[in-house]
Motif scaffolding. Structure first.
Motif, PDB file in Angstrom:
ATOM      1  N   ALA A  46       0.844  -1.203   0.000  1.00 36.32           N
ATOM      2  CA  ALA A  46       0.000   0.000   0.000  1.00 36.32           C
ATOM      3  C   ALA A  46       0.876   1.249   0.000  1.00 36.32           C
ATOM      4  CB  ALA A  46      -0.924  -0.001   1.215  1.00 36.32           C
ATOM      5  N   LEU A  47       1.910   1.228   0.822  1.00 40.35           N
ATOM      6  CA  LEU A  47       2.767   2.412   0.932  1.00 40.35           C
ATOM      7  C   LEU A  47       3.658   2.575  -0.299  1.00 40.35           C
ATOM      8  CD1 LEU A  47       3.767   2.085   4.704  1.00 40.35           C
ATOM      9  CD2 LEU A  47       2.154   3.725   3.721  1.00 40.35           C
ATOM     10  N   ASP A  48       4.108   1.464  -0.837  1.00 38.93           N
ATOM     11  CA  ASP A  48       5.012   1.510  -1.994  1.00 38.93           C
ATOM     12  C   ASP A  48       4.287   1.844  -3.284  1.00 38.93           C
ATOM     13  OD1 ASP A  48       7.107   0.821  -0.460  1.00 38.93           O
ATOM     14  OD2 ASP A  48       7.385  -1.196  -1.284  1.00 38.93           O
ATOM     15  N   PHE A  49       3.073   1.310  -3.421  1.00 37.76           N
ATOM     16  CA  PHE A  49       2.433   1.482  -4.717  1.00 37.76           C
ATOM     17  C   PHE A  49       1.021   2.069  -4.671  1.00 37.76           C
ATOM     18  CE2 PHE A  49      -0.390  -0.142  -8.056  1.00 37.76           C
ATOM     19  CZ  PHE A  49       0.114   0.606  -9.105  1.00 37.76           C
ATOM     20  N   HIS A  50       0.132   1.457  -3.905  1.00 35.03           N
ATOM     21  CA  HIS A  50      -1.282   1.820  -4.066  1.00 35.03           C
ATOM     22  C   HIS A  50      -1.584   3.247  -3.640  1.00 35.03           C
ATOM     23  CE1 HIS A  50      -1.405  -2.546  -4.421  1.00 35.03           C
ATOM     24  NE2 HIS A  50      -2.438  -2.328  -5.198  1.00 35.03           N
ATOM     25  N   ILE A  51      -1.054   3.645  -2.501  1.00 34.23           N
ATOM     26  CA  ILE A  51      -1.317   5.020  -2.072  1.00 34.23           C
ATOM     27  C   ILE A  51      -0.679   6.008  -3.053  1.00 34.23           C
ATOM     28  CG2 ILE A  51      -0.961   6.705  -0.225  1.00 34.23           C
ATOM     29  CD1 ILE A  51      -1.290   4.328   1.765  1.00 34.23           C
ATOM     30  N   PRO A  52       0.597   5.814  -3.430  1.00 35.97           N
ATOM     31  CA  PRO A  52       1.157   6.709  -4.459  1.00 35.97           C
ATOM     32  C   PRO A  52       0.331   6.706  -5.752  1.00 35.97           C
ATOM     33  CG  PRO A  52       2.909   5.446  -3.435  1.00 35.97           C
ATOM     34  CD  PRO A  52       1.625   4.918  -2.872  1.00 35.97           C
ATOM     35  N   ALA A  53      -0.181   5.551  -6.137  1.00 39.45           N
ATOM     36  CA  ALA A  53      -0.982   5.499  -7.362  1.00 39.45           C
ATOM     37  C   ALA A  53      -2.249   6.339  -7.212  1.00 39.45           C
ATOM     38  CB  ALA A  53      -1.341   4.047  -7.700  1.00 39.45           C
ATOM     39  N   TYR A  54      -2.863   6.280  -6.044  1.00 41.34           N
ATOM     40  CA  TYR A  54      -4.076   7.079  -5.805  1.00 41.34           C
ATOM     41  C   TYR A  54      -3.744   8.575  -5.871  1.00 41.34           C
ATOM     42  CZ  TYR A  54      -7.342   3.307  -4.589  1.00 41.34           C
ATOM     43  OH  TYR A  54      -8.186   2.227  -4.637  1.00 41.34           O
ATOM     44  N   LEU A  55      -2.593   8.927  -5.345  1.00 46.37           N
ATOM     45  CA  LEU A  55      -2.194  10.336  -5.425  1.00 46.37           C
ATOM     46  C   LEU A  55      -1.922  10.710  -6.885  1.00 46.37           C
ATOM     47  CD1 LEU A  55       0.250  10.621  -2.359  1.00 46.37           C
ATOM     48  CD2 LEU A  55      -2.207  11.117  -2.421  1.00 46.37           C
ATOM     49  N   ALA A  56      -1.239   9.810  -7.591  1.00 44.17           N
ATOM     50  CA  ALA A  56      -0.925  10.074  -8.999  1.00 44.17           C
ATOM     51  C   ALA A  56      -2.195  10.223  -9.827  1.00 44.17           C
ATOM     52  CB  ALA A  56      -0.052   8.951  -9.563  1.00 44.17           C
ATOM     53  N   LEU A  57      -3.256   9.555  -9.413  1.00 44.11           N
ATOM     54  CA  LEU A  57      -4.517   9.626 -10.156  1.00 44.11           C
ATOM     55  C   LEU A  57      -5.373  10.818  -9.731  1.00 44.11           C
ATOM     56  CD1 LEU A  57      -5.448   5.836 -10.327  1.00 44.11           C
ATOM     57  CD2 LEU A  57      -4.659   7.291 -12.207  1.00 44.11           C
ATOM     58  N   GLY A  58      -4.885  11.598  -8.768  1.00 46.65           N
ATOM     59  CA  GLY A  58      -5.578  12.844  -8.489  1.00 46.65           C
ATOM     60  C   GLY A  58      -6.074  13.056  -7.074  1.00 46.65           C
ATOM     61  N   LEU A  59      -5.909  12.078  -6.211  1.00 49.15           N
ATOM     62  CA  LEU A  59      -6.343  12.257  -4.826  1.00 49.15           C
ATOM     63  C   LEU A  59      -5.566  13.411  -4.193  1.00 49.15           C
ATOM     64  CD1 LEU A  59      -8.148  10.499  -2.837  1.00 49.15           C
ATOM     65  CD2 LEU A  59      -5.975   9.707  -1.921  1.00 49.15           C
ATOM     66  N   ASP A  60      -6.280  14.260  -3.488  1.00 50.91           N
ATOM     67  CA  ASP A  60      -5.632  15.405  -2.849  1.00 50.91           C
ATOM     68  C   ASP A  60      -5.136  15.000  -1.462  1.00 50.91           C
ATOM     69  OD1 ASP A  60      -4.898  17.722  -1.604  1.00 50.91           O
ATOM     70  OD2 ASP A  60      -6.670  18.863  -2.229  1.00 50.91           O
ATOM     71  N   PRO A  61      -3.835  14.886  -1.304  1.00 50.23           N
ATOM     72  CA  PRO A  61      -3.310  14.372  -0.029  1.00 50.23           C
ATOM     73  C   PRO A  61      -3.625  15.291   1.155  1.00 50.23           C
ATOM     74  CG  PRO A  61      -1.515  15.168  -1.419  1.00 50.23           C
ATOM     75  CD  PRO A  61      -2.754  15.206  -2.254  1.00 50.23           C
ATOM     76  N   LYS A  62      -3.813  16.560   0.872  1.00 47.56           N
ATOM     77  CA  LYS A  62      -4.037  17.492   1.984  1.00 47.56           C
ATOM     78  C   LYS A  62      -5.437  17.355   2.575  1.00 47.56           C
ATOM     79  CE  LYS A  62      -2.549  21.198  -0.288  1.00 47.56           C
ATOM     80  NZ  LYS A  62      -1.851  20.600  -1.460  1.00 47.56           N
ATOM     81  N   LYS A  63      -6.349  16.820   1.782  1.00 48.54           N
ATOM     82  CA  LYS A  63      -7.735  16.691   2.265  1.00 48.54           C
ATOM     83  C   LYS A  63      -8.119  15.231   2.498  1.00 48.54           C
ATOM     84  CE  LYS A  63      -9.209  20.840  -0.209  1.00 48.54           C
ATOM     85  NZ  LYS A  63      -9.687  21.291  -1.530  1.00 48.54           N
ATOM     86  N   THR A  64      -7.126  14.388   2.729  1.00 43.23           N
ATOM     87  CA  THR A  64      -7.388  12.951   2.869  1.00 43.23           C
ATOM     88  C   THR A  64      -6.773  12.409   4.148  1.00 43.23           C
ATOM     89  OG1 THR A  64      -7.225  12.781   0.460  1.00 43.23           O
ATOM     90  CG2 THR A  64      -7.209  10.717   1.691  1.00 43.23           C
ATOM     91  N   VAL A  65      -7.537  11.583   4.859  1.00 41.68           N
ATOM     92  CA  VAL A  65      -6.931  10.804   5.937  1.00 41.68           C
ATOM     93  C   VAL A  65      -6.987   9.327   5.541  1.00 41.68           C
ATOM     94  CG1 VAL A  65      -7.368  12.436   7.818  1.00 41.68           C
ATOM     95  CG2 VAL A  65      -9.084  10.702   7.261  1.00 41.68           C
TER      96      VAL A  65
END
Lengths: 362, 362
Positions: free
Chosen positions: A121-140
């Motif tokens: 999750a830390l290596d790929f999936h979460i970065p992928a979600y960010l790469a696809l447009g998830l706003d990290p500042k508004k996400t927990v």
């Protein structure tokens, strides 16, 4: 295959049936301010209880948007991209976003350990979600395996449903599915343990049983919890390049993953089903049929952001001036640019992971 | 009603059937060193995989004994007392004891909050277990709701069983029962997460489905976990004072709880079914039938510790010298002394609760 209307005002027969059969609301892009690309184009086609979300946006009241990560495979697919685009949309409209990492589910069903699931999750999936447009500042974020409150809700929810209800919703019932479903209901309602508020879950239509079960559980636990019923919003499947309704791992030649080696992708694109006529002459005379074209569908869902450009492609195809060969070449260029961008965004996102907000549990 | 043999060498028809039907081992008190009162007297009548436990005792190897507390009612029953007596026995034979407080189960099925369940466990149930003989120095406690590892196992175990297997074991399957059962399997195997070892679960025979499910799960997860199969040991029900097989809350006049107002208890004892004859003359001539007497059964299971005294009572009854009236008076005195002792031990135990070892989870 459903027929496709480029501006999404009409539903294809298949999706129309789904709306009716599942008791969904047909999605009206006018309901929300500044609808995103997939909302404007009818790729988002239905929802449940969308009005409370529209009201919360309008009145600037608290609401949440939630999605999950299944940290198993080492790539994601275009369906995930649409989920993220909707999450991003609601974030921009003021929602607090929750992303849970379904490490328990991954461990139990795919045999990866919790540690391995966390690592992936830390290596790929979460970065992928960010790469696809998830706003990290508004996400927990949180890991399901650490969230005792979700597990407590799951335990309790299991006591509130009968086997027959479960079968009626899922068509099938077994202990594993039941455990997953009640845990997901726990995830979907976890944000409301702090305070009751509307929440929206963007999903593919195949995930609707989870939404229905959760809404049933909300009704069943009303006197104790009084949760606000969750809302949901549905996008169409990214169709298989061979013209079937949904990309499927069982036919790798017809699906594109993120990331995927660009040579392999371009080869698949070149073999995609289009709306071309039997002969060049006929196509020049009658024009192509973009409604039947998987390349056009990829444009509409994913590759062309600008409505005017999409419209121009549509018209040129219809007019018989843009032929399939040329169009596929163009599409490959779009795809190459998209994939390059995804891969580089993924690298950027990997460096941001340690700055994300993870919910910590005592 | 089953026939009762004071020295427990023969099983009644009912319990014999159970042994056969459930595929149990008949319990042989010679298997274990210094068998306790209920083992010696055939109240403990069966088990599963008792040899590994006997071996662990003999070779002084690590093993565990585990039981649970359902922290809902404000009293316990005589069945609980027998469970504790067996836990105590294995503690004395070297087992590490685990007592889990099933607060999740209590919250989900009885609608008490986790906080209330915790309070009740600390105020009453744990002290009652100590008052009934649990050795606090050789026991660790935990609250189910805090034990993430148990919840993780439960999630995983749910994926390993089918609905049909569940139905075959429990006769019925619904989401609530499934959730409880896989969580209990998690509890039963939690002590082995640190290191694999035999473990014994003393239960009433009605709890056997949980044991079977857990053993099936152990087999199903062998390649991943290689848990040592759990062992179990079964005691008979404390019969209802009206002669039925089991005390039941639905007939309060025929069951005694711990604690219970002594006046109410004595009244029930006086109405208990005995093995008396139709007339005094007949009883003096033929003697009584202790095998049919609920008072004698209470002696045997709970009230008379000394085998010689029990034997004397048996013989006097048989001889027609001890008549039912006198015997009930004696039994009331035993019961009064037992209940007084329980209540005062309960008070003593309440003061020890804050010194107990609770497993702390990060």
């Amino acid at each position: 295959m459903q027929t496709i209307d480029p501006w999404g005002s009409e539903l294809s027969e298949d999706y129309g049936k789904i709306v009716q059969q599942f008791g969904l609301e047909e999605f009206d892009p006018k309901l929300f301010p500044k609808p995103n690309r997939i909302m404007r184009r009818g790729v988002v086609f239905a929802g449940r209880d969308l009005k409370p979300i529209a009201d919360a946006i309008k009145k600037k009241e608290k609401f949440y948007v939630l999605t999950g990560i299944m940290p198993t495979a080492d790539r994601v697919h275009f369906g995930t991209k649409m989920v993220i685009e909707n999450v991003r949309y609601f974030q921009e409209m003021g929602a607090q976003a929750y992303v849970l990492i379904a490490d328990l589910e991954a461990a139990a069903t795919r045999g990866v350990s919790l540690e391995e699931a966390r690592k992936r999750a830390l290596d790929f999936h979460i970065p992928a979600y960010l790469a696809l447009g998830l706003d990290p500042k508004k996400t927990v974020f949180y890991f399901q395996s650490e969230n005792k409150k979700v597990m407590h809700l799951a335990f309790e929810f299991a006591k509130k449903i009968t086997l027959n209800e479960f079968k009626a919703i899922y068509g099938i019932a077994d202990p594993g599915r039941i455990m997953s479903a009640v845990t997901q209901a726990g995830d979907m309602l976890f944000p409301q343990l702090e305070s009751r508020m509307p929440g929206i879950i963007p999903v593919g239509i195949d995930q609707d049983p989870h939404i229905r079960l959760c809404r049933d559980i909300i009704a069943r636990t009303k006197s104790k919890y009084n949760f606000t019923p969750i809302s949901s919003i549905y996008h169409k499947f990214t169709p298989s390049l061979d013209g079937e309704m949904k990309m499927s791992k069982s036919k790798p030649e017809s699906m594109i993953e993120l990331p995927e080696d660009i040579k392999s992708v371009l080869k698949k694109m070149k073999n995609a089903v289009t709306g071309g006529r039997e002969s060049l002459e006929l196509q020049k005379k009658l024009g192509g049929e973009p409604e039947k074209c998987m390349i056009f569908e990829m444009y509409k869902q994913h590759l062309i952001e600008d409505d005017k450009i999409l419209d121009a492609v549509y018209k040129d195809c219809r007019a018989g001036t843009l032929l399939c060969g040329q169009n596929k070449q163009n599409a490959c260029a779009y795809m190459e640019s998209f994939m390059d961008n995804f891969v580089s965004q993924l690298e950027v996102a990997r460096k941001k992971v340690d700055k994300l907000k993870f919910i910590e549990f005592k």
